[in-house]
Design a protein around this motif. Structure first.
Motif, PDB file in Angstrom:
ATOM      1  N   PHE A   5      36.239 -46.228  45.803  1.00  0.00           N
ATOM      2  CA  PHE A   5      36.410 -45.553  44.513  1.00  0.00           C
ATOM      3  C   PHE A   5      35.941 -44.102  44.601  1.00  0.00           C
ATOM      4  N   GLU A   6      34.789 -43.896  45.200  1.00  0.00           N
ATOM      5  CA  GLU A   6      34.225 -42.545  45.320  1.00  0.00           C
ATOM      6  C   GLU A   6      35.143 -41.620  46.112  1.00  0.00           C
ATOM      7  N   PHE A  37      42.112 -38.585  41.537  1.00  0.00           N
ATOM      8  CA  PHE A  37      42.307 -39.070  40.170  1.00  0.00           C
ATOM      9  C   PHE A  37      41.926 -37.987  39.171  1.00  0.00           C
ATOM     10  N   GLY A  38      40.801 -37.356  39.406  1.00  0.00           N
ATOM     11  CA  GLY A  38      40.321 -36.320  38.496  1.00  0.00           C
ATOM     12  C   GLY A  38      41.255 -35.130  38.418  1.00  0.00           C
ATOM     13  N   MET A  51      38.311 -40.612  43.869  1.00  0.00           N
ATOM     14  CA  MET A  51      38.093 -40.012  42.555  1.00  0.00           C
ATOM     15  C   MET A  51      38.488 -38.533  42.447  1.00  0.00           C
TER      16      MET A  51
END
Length: 98
Positions: A10-11, A17-18, A14
Motif C-alpha cells: 500500500f505504501e 494514487f495520490g 500511494m
C-alpha cells in the motif's frame, strides 16, 4: 495474508494514487497515454490549463514517478512511465489476495 507485506505494498503505490486524485493530472496523463510524448506547449494546447499550471502538474507527476521526461534539442518531451506503477499495483493485488 502477510500484514507487513500488504502495508508495504500500500505504501509503495500511494504516491500514484495520490497524484491521480486531481482531475487535471488525470487529463494530462490521458493526453500523454493517447499521444505518447508531448511538450508543455503541446499539453497546454490540449487543455484549458495555463502553461505554468501544466508545468506545475508535470513536476508533481515527475516527482511521483508516473511520467518521465527526455531532453530533445531545446524541448523537454514528457511521456507516461506506468510500468513501475503497474508493478506496484500488481504487488498490492497479490498481497491482498494472499
Amino acid at each position: 495474508m502477510d500484514k507487513e507485506k500488504t502495508l508495504s505494498a500500500f505504501e509503495a503505490v500511494m504516491p500514484a494514487f495520490g497524484i491521480f486524485q486531481d482531475k487535471k493530472r488525470q487529463q494530462l496523463m490521458t493526453e500523454l497515454c493517447c499521444k505518447g510524448e508531448l511538450t508543455v506547449n503541446e499539453l497546454t494546447a490540449t487543455t484549458s490549463l495555463s502553461r505554468p499550471a501544466v508545468s506545475h502538474h508535470l513536476k508533481l507527476m515527475l516527482d511521483a514517478g508516473v511520467i518521465k521526461v527526455e531532453q530533445v534539442g531545446v524541448e523537454r518531451r514528457y511521456s507516461p512511465n506506468l510500468e513501475p506503477v503497474i508493478k506496484k499495483l500488481k504487488d498490492l493485488t497479490a498481497a491482498l489476495e494472499e
